[in-house]
Design an enzyme around this catalytic site. Structure first.
Site: not given
Length: 700
Positions: A237-241
């Protein structure tokens, strides 16, 4: 790569873990499992144009600048150098027992999203607006990072999957709506080709696409990536997605449900903290042991491919002195030289000789800026050469004066000790000079990823305007009033319209992107004529009053060179040199159901050795579906010595000669395909600006 061995190793290691140990490994900062002898591992690392955020490294031109080289072979070499420096750092960190963030070998690079809108601040991290060019440059970078041995030299990751290119302010909650034709014609080809080339990682985007979050997407992750493309690597995942799935997309009622649905759809690794909720999800039977094993085995498959568990670790001979070494600096300078795009050279004003002008003023907010050399997602070089530095190094017989002239965007320019206006300083320097080099543009404080800035020029990293900030416009126009000999250098990650007055007055205009640590030296050497510029625009330069579609509209109609209806300021693929290259003849030498080969003869009719950037465009004359204006389908960088005639062979995959139907199906067109071969697009403006035409070949 030794995939079979790595898969067996991953299964063997995973089988020894408890369920809770396995769950702990699904976070980017995976803890050690001491009883199994497994060290902690932090998956987060960056290398968009050099090893980033981890101290000294070669800082190559930003990705958009690498795209402007139109030279995949060069960029493959750049990425190989980056992976060499990555291994040098990793080897030393292992010796020091340091496994923190930015210390591993899994790089969340490259960004192969399509730069569909010139307002997007992160477009600088991409390889431009063209699916073909993005695929070629992206694959070159991926292959350079990963290598071709039994073990990965480092692990690349194609991001952000998929349909992601702003706005930055909305990315955590935005739903990008796109039809199947645009999806498969524009947004997915670079990812499809990266997977086909063996990229080991794919990162999911923050946004939703057609209603579903990209890190829990039934169609993109399951039907396309897993089933259609047979992707064997890991998904992160992208960071915090994943937290966004619950907090901002409101796709689930709880965080444990967001974590569970992402894991089940095939997101193996979480950058963020959302997967800490997988323990609760597991205990509530929202996920199974099979779901967990599938993810952990993927992650250990990658770690095994990197050679982490080998007694004789691969690439351990790469030494620490490879960081920003002489060899890589030479490559860096060559990359910066090939990235520079000369947009105007009125009456062959450039090049100039050392001593031809007694006094040269180097003026502007980017004249002496290190920040503008670096771009974003950057490392830190051991040495920098700004434009001012480069001019001093290159023009030793000339008096060089340097002045800032304005802040890069603030209205209160040099607000220090009551000194509010530095334009007069810039004008003073220009008035005393025989030639002015005006260094304008942007930097990462204005355009970039989710920045805090909110004013009339930029918002959260995206631009509101295609022109310069007002303070630079005032400086540039005032200098036009007092100096006759003006060369403008624009350093930015995007297109900039300088305005009618500056465009008309400047004798030469060079776009240099964020050119890397030695970019200023490349600029100076171009001005002096130590090489012929060969960069080409990897994106359309729009006029500042262009009628652009709404930024949130992901329909491609009216966007980029393939769908543009208005005439641009400068076309995609355009760039001038000091020599005239004549294309003599082009013919098809081979064709089957997979590819076409073209042989082209060309002559360098000028006095400068030149790296010519051969381009092939396709146009469908009759098809079952509307097709782009032109579609780039072949490129080749070729060194031509002065007055030399030579032949080049270009291979075109039939994938790029197909039309995409409304349902997303890619098919060979019904009618004739026209191929255009030259140093630019076959459009009217490119031919007018370059003074040359493309050759045409018909394919029935």
């Amino acid at each position: 790569m030794n995939y079979i061995y790595a898969k067996k190793k991953a299964i063997e290691i995973t089988s020894q873990m408890t369920p809770y140990e396995k769950l702990s490994q699904l976070l980017y900062n995976s803890p050690a499992i001491e009883r199994l002898g497994i060290k902690e591992y932090n998956w987060w690392n960056e290398a968009a144009h050099g090893v980033a955020r981890a101290g000294i490294a070669t800082v190559f031109p930003q990705a958009i600048g690498m795209a402007a080289t139109f030279n995949p072979d060069l960029i493959n070499s750049v990425a190989d150098a980056v992976s060499t420096e990555a291994r040098a750092k990793y080897n030393k960190n292992v010796q020091l027992d340091d496994y923190g963030i930015y210390k591993g070998l899994t790089f969340w690079t490259p960004n192969i999203n399509i730069f569909r809108d010139p307002r997007w601040g992160r477009g600088q991290e991409t390889f431009g607006e063209c699916p073909f060019l993005t695929s070629q440059m992206g694959n070159a970078y991926i292959n350079g990072l990963q290598g071709d041995g039994d073990f990965l030299k480092s692990a690349a990751c194609a991001k952000h999957f998929a349909v992601h290119s702003g706005p930055e302010a909305l990315r955590h909650s935005f739903d990008a709506r796109v039809g199947m034709k645009d999806l498969w014609e524009t947004y997915l080809p670079a990812f499809e080709n990266a997977v086909g080339e063996g990229v080991i990682g794919v990162m999911g985007a923050y946004n939703r696409t057609n209603g579903e979050p990209c890190c829990a997407h039934s169609y993109l992750m399951e039907e396309v990536l897993k089933n259609k493309w047979r992707f064997e690597g890991y998904f992160v995942s992208d960071c915090g997605a994943i937290a966004d799935i619950n907090k901002h997309h409101n796709f689930t009622e709880t965080m444990k449900e967001a974590a569970a649905v992402s894991l089940k759809k095939g997101c193996h690794l979480n950058c963020g903290e959302a997967y800490t909720h997988l323990v609760e999800a597991y205990e509530d039977d929202l996920i199974t042991d099979e779901d967990i094993d599938r993810a952990v085995e993927k992650l250990y498959f990658v770690r095994a491919l990197l050679g982490e568990f080998e007694e004789n670790r691969p690439f351990k001979e790469i030494s620490y002195d490879k960081l920003d070494c002489k060899e890589h600096k030479i490559m860096n300078l060559e990359t910066a030289k090939q990235a520079l795009v000369m947009l105007k050279n009125q009456n062959s004003f450039l090049p100039i000789k050392d001593g031809e002008y007694k006094k040269i003023a180097v003026i502007g907010p980017n004249a002496n800026s290190i920040t503008v050399l670096e771009g974003n997602y950057n490392g830190h070089a051991s040495e920098y050469v700004t434009v001012a530095d480069g001019m001093r190094k290159t023009f030793s017989k000339t008096q060089i004066t340097v002045a800032e002239g304005s802040h890069i965007w603030k209205e209160e320019k040099n607000n220090h000790g009551g000194f509010l206006n530095s334009i007069s300083e810039g004008l003073a320097a220009a008035s005393e000079a025989d030639l002015t080099i005006l260094c304008l543009g942007l930097d990462r404080n204005i355009e970039g990823e989710e920045l805090p800035l909110d004013d009339d020029f930029a918002y959260r990293g995206d631009r509101r305007s295609l022109s310069l900030p007002k303070t630079q416009i005032r400086l540039a126009e005032a200098i036009c009033d007092i100096t006759e000999n003006l060369v403008v250098i624009v350093l930015s990650g995007n297109s900039v319209d300088l305005g009618k007055k500056v465009n008309a007055h400047a004798k030469a205009i060079i776009h240099g992107w964020y050119p890397g640590a030695v970019g200023g030296l490349a600029v100076a050497k171009l001005i002096k004529g130590e090489f012929s510029p060969s960069g080409r625009l990897p994106l359309t330069f729009y006029k500042q009053d262009s009628n652009l579609p709404d930024f949130t509209n992901y329909n491609m109609d009216g966007r980029t060179y393939r769908y543009l209806k208005e005439e641009p300021l400068y076309p995609f693929g355009f760039g001038l040199g000091f020599s005239k290259i004549n294309y003599n003849k082009a013919q098809i030498t081979f064709r089957d159901d997979k590819k076409i080969k073209i042989k082209v003869s060309l002559t360098n009719e000028g006095e400068f050795d030149t790296v010519e950037k051969i381009q092939v465009y396709a146009k469908f004359t009759d098809s079952r579906t509307a097709t782009p204006n032109y579609q780039l389908c072949g490129i080749k960088a070729m060194m031509l010595n002065r007055f030399e005639t030579a032949e080049a062979e270009i291979e075109i995959n039939n994938y790029w000669l197909k039309a995409v139907l409304e349902n997303g199906e890619r098919v060979m067109p019904d009618g004739e395909i026209e191929l255009f071969v030259g140093g630019h697009q076959p459009d009217r403006l490119s031919e007018e600006l370059s003074g040359s035409k493309c050759l045409k070949i018909s394919v029935k």
